[in-house]
Design an enzyme around this catalytic site. Structure first.
Site, PDB file in Angstrom:
ATOM      1  CB  CYS A  10      -0.930  -0.007   1.205  1.00 33.83           C
ATOM      2  SG  CYS A  10      -2.170  -1.315   1.126  1.00 33.83           S
ATOM      3  N   GLY A  44     -10.363   0.520  -1.100  1.00 40.17           N
ATOM      4  CA  GLY A  44      -8.971   0.924  -1.025  1.00 40.17           C
ATOM      5  C   GLY A  44      -8.117  -0.232  -0.543  1.00 40.17           C
ATOM      6  CB  CYS A  45      -4.878  -0.308   1.213  1.00 44.47           C
ATOM      7  SG  CYS A  45      -3.757  -1.492   1.984  1.00 44.47           S
ATOM      8  CG  PHE A  46      -6.389  -6.083   0.777  1.00 41.65           C
ATOM      9  CD1 PHE A  46      -5.110  -5.789   1.233  1.00 41.65           C
ATOM     10  CD2 PHE A  46      -6.509  -6.971  -0.285  1.00 41.65           C
ATOM     11  CE1 PHE A  46      -3.987  -6.371   0.658  1.00 41.65           C
ATOM     12  CE2 PHE A  46      -5.391  -7.572  -0.868  1.00 41.65           C
ATOM     13  CZ  PHE A  46      -4.124  -7.267  -0.396  1.00 41.65           C
ATOM     14  CD1 TRP A  47      -2.945  -5.164   4.127  1.00 42.56           C
ATOM     15  CD2 TRP A  47      -1.616  -3.376   4.433  1.00 42.56           C
ATOM     16  NE1 TRP A  47      -1.716  -5.451   3.577  1.00 42.56           N
ATOM     17  CE2 TRP A  47      -0.890  -4.393   3.748  1.00 42.56           C
ATOM     18  CE3 TRP A  47      -0.998  -2.174   4.727  1.00 42.56           C
ATOM     19  CZ2 TRP A  47       0.445  -4.201   3.373  1.00 42.56           C
ATOM     20  CZ3 TRP A  47       0.331  -1.984   4.352  1.00 42.56           C
ATOM     21  CH2 TRP A  47       1.036  -2.994   3.686  1.00 42.56           C
TER      22      TRP A  47
END
Length: 217
Positions: A10, A44-47
Site C-alpha cells: 500500500c 482501497g487498501c484491504f489492510w
C-alpha cells in the site's frame, strides 16, 4: 522478498489530509437475513478494510483478497499493475442476528472509505483501489442499492458518490502475509497513518458494535 512486498503493498505517498470519518445515517431499508452470511467490500487498501471489520461484533471472519478479474490474475504482483480488473477487497462473514448487512454498510461508509474518490483511496491510486459493494444475495443487493441512494441524497460529501455495486465474481484470497495485517503489524507506518485512525473512529462512533479484540481469520 517479503519485506519488499510489504513496502510496496500500500503506497507510502501521503496527501495533505487523511480521509475523515463521516456520520453516515442508519439505513432506512434494513436488511432481513438469518444464518451466517458473507458480503464483499472494496474500499482501497484491504489492510484497513479488513482491520475495521475485524473489530466489529458479529463478524466471524474478514479475509483480504481480490475480486473482479480472473482467477489467473489473482496475485498481488498482477493486481498492482491496475490492469487485471481486480479490486483489493475483503470478504466479510457475519452473524446478522448481531450485526446486520445494512449496519455493515453504515460502518463502511462512516469510517472505512471515502465514496467520492474514483479509482483511488487515500494515498493509493489505481482501479485496484476503487470502492465498490459486492452483494452476495438479492437481499443484500436491494439494501445496498437503497443505501447508496439514501447517501446520495444526504449531502454528507461535497463531491458525488462514485461507489458502484458490482456483480459477484470469484473471490481470491490474498497471499498469507496480507491476512490479519493490522494485527500482525500494529506499528507499520501505513497502519499507524491510515488505518489505526479508522479503528479508533469505529470505537468512538459505533461503541455498541466495536470489539476490542481483533478477530483473526
Amino acid at each position: 522478498m517479503l519485506g519488499a512486498a510489504l513496502i510496496g503493498a500500500c503506497q507510502q505517498v501521503q496527501p495533505a489530509l487523511a480521509e475523515e470519518a463521516v456520520a453516515a445515517p442508519p439505513a432506512k431499508i434494513r436488511s432481513s437475513e438469518s444464518g451466517m452470511k458473507t458480503a464483499i467490500f472494496a474500499g482501497g487498501c484491504f489492510w484497513g478494510v479488513e482491520g475495521v471489520f475485524s473489530h466489529v461484533k458479529g463478524v466471524s471472519s474478514a479475509v483480504s483478497g481480490y475480486h473482479g478479474g480472473s482467477r489467473a490474475d489473482g496475485t498481488y504482483k498482477a493486481v498492482t499493475s491496475g490492469r487485471t480488473g481486480h479490486a483489493e477487497a475483503v470478504k466479510v462473514t457475519y452473524d446478522p442476528s448481531v450485526v446486520r448487512y445494512d449496519e455493515l454498510l453504515r460502518i463502511f461508509f462512516a469510517v472505512v472509505t471515502d465514496p467520492t474518490q474514483l479509482n483511488r483511496q487515500g494515498p493509493d491510486r489505481g482501479p485496484q483501489y476503487r470502492n465498490a459493494l459486492v452483494p452476495m444475495s438479492a437481499e443484500q443487493a436491494k439494501v445496498a442499492k437503497a443505501y447508496l441512494a439514501q447517501l446520495g441524497k444526504a449531502g454528507l460529501w461535497d463531491k458525488p458518490i462514485v461507489t458502484k455495486i458490482e456483480a459477484q465474481k470469484t473471490f481470491i484470497a490474498a497471499e498469507s502475509y496480507h491476512q490479519d495485517f493490522m494485527a500482525k503489524n500494529p506499528n507499520h507506518g501505513y497502519i499507524l497513518r491510515w488505518d489505526r485512525p479508522k479503528v479508533q473512529a469505529l470505537k468512538a462512533m459505533f461503541p455498541a458494535d466495536y470489539r476490542a479484540a481483533f478477530k483473526r481469520g
